[in-house]
Design an enzyme around this catalytic site. Sequence first.
Site, PDB file in Angstrom:
ATOM      1  N   LEU A   1      40.226 -27.644 -94.364  1.00  0.00           N
ATOM      2  CA  LEU A   1      40.837 -26.234 -93.067  1.00  0.00           C
ATOM      3  C   LEU A   1      39.302 -26.419 -92.682  1.00  0.00           C
ATOM      4  O   LEU A   1      38.164 -26.402 -93.152  1.00  0.00           O
ATOM      5  CB  LEU A   1      40.329 -24.829 -93.576  1.00  0.00           C
ATOM      6  CG  LEU A   1      42.304 -24.476 -94.443  1.00  0.00           C
ATOM      7  CD1 LEU A   1      41.646 -22.845 -95.339  1.00  0.00           C
ATOM      8  CD2 LEU A   1      43.211 -24.791 -93.862  1.00  0.00           C
ATOM      9  N   ASP A   2      39.237 -26.609 -91.428  1.00  0.00           N
ATOM     10  CA  ASP A   2      38.226 -26.290 -89.957  1.00  0.00           C
ATOM     11  C   ASP A   2      37.713 -25.532 -90.444  1.00  0.00           C
ATOM     12  O   ASP A   2      37.752 -24.214 -90.951  1.00  0.00           O
ATOM     13  CB  ASP A   2      39.417 -26.344 -89.061  1.00  0.00           C
ATOM     14  CG  ASP A   2      40.255 -27.388 -88.782  1.00  0.00           C
ATOM     15  OD1 ASP A   2      39.596 -28.470 -89.287  1.00  0.00           O
ATOM     16  OD2 ASP A   2      41.184 -27.394 -87.774  1.00  0.00           O
ATOM     17  N   VAL A   3      36.683 -25.447 -89.882  1.00  0.00           N
ATOM     18  CA  VAL A   3      35.414 -24.273 -90.388  1.00  0.00           C
ATOM     19  C   VAL A   3      35.530 -23.070 -89.321  1.00  0.00           C
ATOM     20  O   VAL A   3      35.453 -21.758 -89.446  1.00  0.00           O
ATOM     21  CB  VAL A   3      33.516 -24.742 -89.388  1.00  0.00           C
ATOM     22  CG1 VAL A   3      33.940 -24.877 -87.858  1.00  0.00           C
ATOM     23  CG2 VAL A   3      32.577 -23.470 -89.727  1.00  0.00           C
TER      24      VAL A   3
END
Length: 253
Positions: free
Chosen positions: A117-119
């Site tokens: 998952l993106d930050v």
Amino acid sequence: MPTPQLPDEGERLQKVLAGAGVGSRRACEELIADGRVKVDGKVVSRLGTRVDPRTAVIHVDGKRVMLDDKVVHLALNKPRGVLSTMSDEQSKFGRARPTVYDYVAERSERLFHVGRLDVDSEGLLLMMNDGELAHRLTHPSYEVDKTYMAEVPGPVKPAVLRRLLAGVELEDGPVKVHKVRISDTLGQRAVLELVLHEGRKHIVKRLLAEVGHPVSRLVRTRFGPIRLGHQRPGTVRRLTSHEVADLYKVVDL
């Protein structure tokens, strides 16, 4: 169908099943007698059959039974601002940022995350030390569903939903969603629920930006059969035996 020849050494099958949490010894004997148990792909109906729990692949009613308690499957509700990596390369420069490893650092197993998952994205992230399962869950050929809730500028017109379902051309190729609906409206904002098989980098954000609805918040709520539910952000839980069996089933293991 004849019962396959299995080794005389090892443990009794009903004992192995009971030890794996399938049910009581008596209940497991009934499952075997009813022909609902497979060992290495073949039905076993003879009580007293012995198996090697270290190597046997056992299914009950088509669902795999996990025999090795050293194999761990976890669900993390990843908070926003946490990197989907087990270490941060910037830490060598004294700028360490929080990572998903921080939530499992006290565990003895060598774990890795499944997908990412993106930050600045949140939600369900699976972590495990089960290499074959992790590989299949992320391989495009198995088309494992991933469900997201995306907050975007509204209103979202029906034509946008139709375009998402039909497919959108991005710089690295076309992508389309499997399902999409408007889950909620919040003034000038809307919440879309999207189901994708894709796992390309930033795919949801790039897709929605392309159709004119850039994402301000993104939460993954489901990965295959595993749901985030009411799990609190920053918490980790071990998947149940039924959840693990469902994961195996969705990727034909």
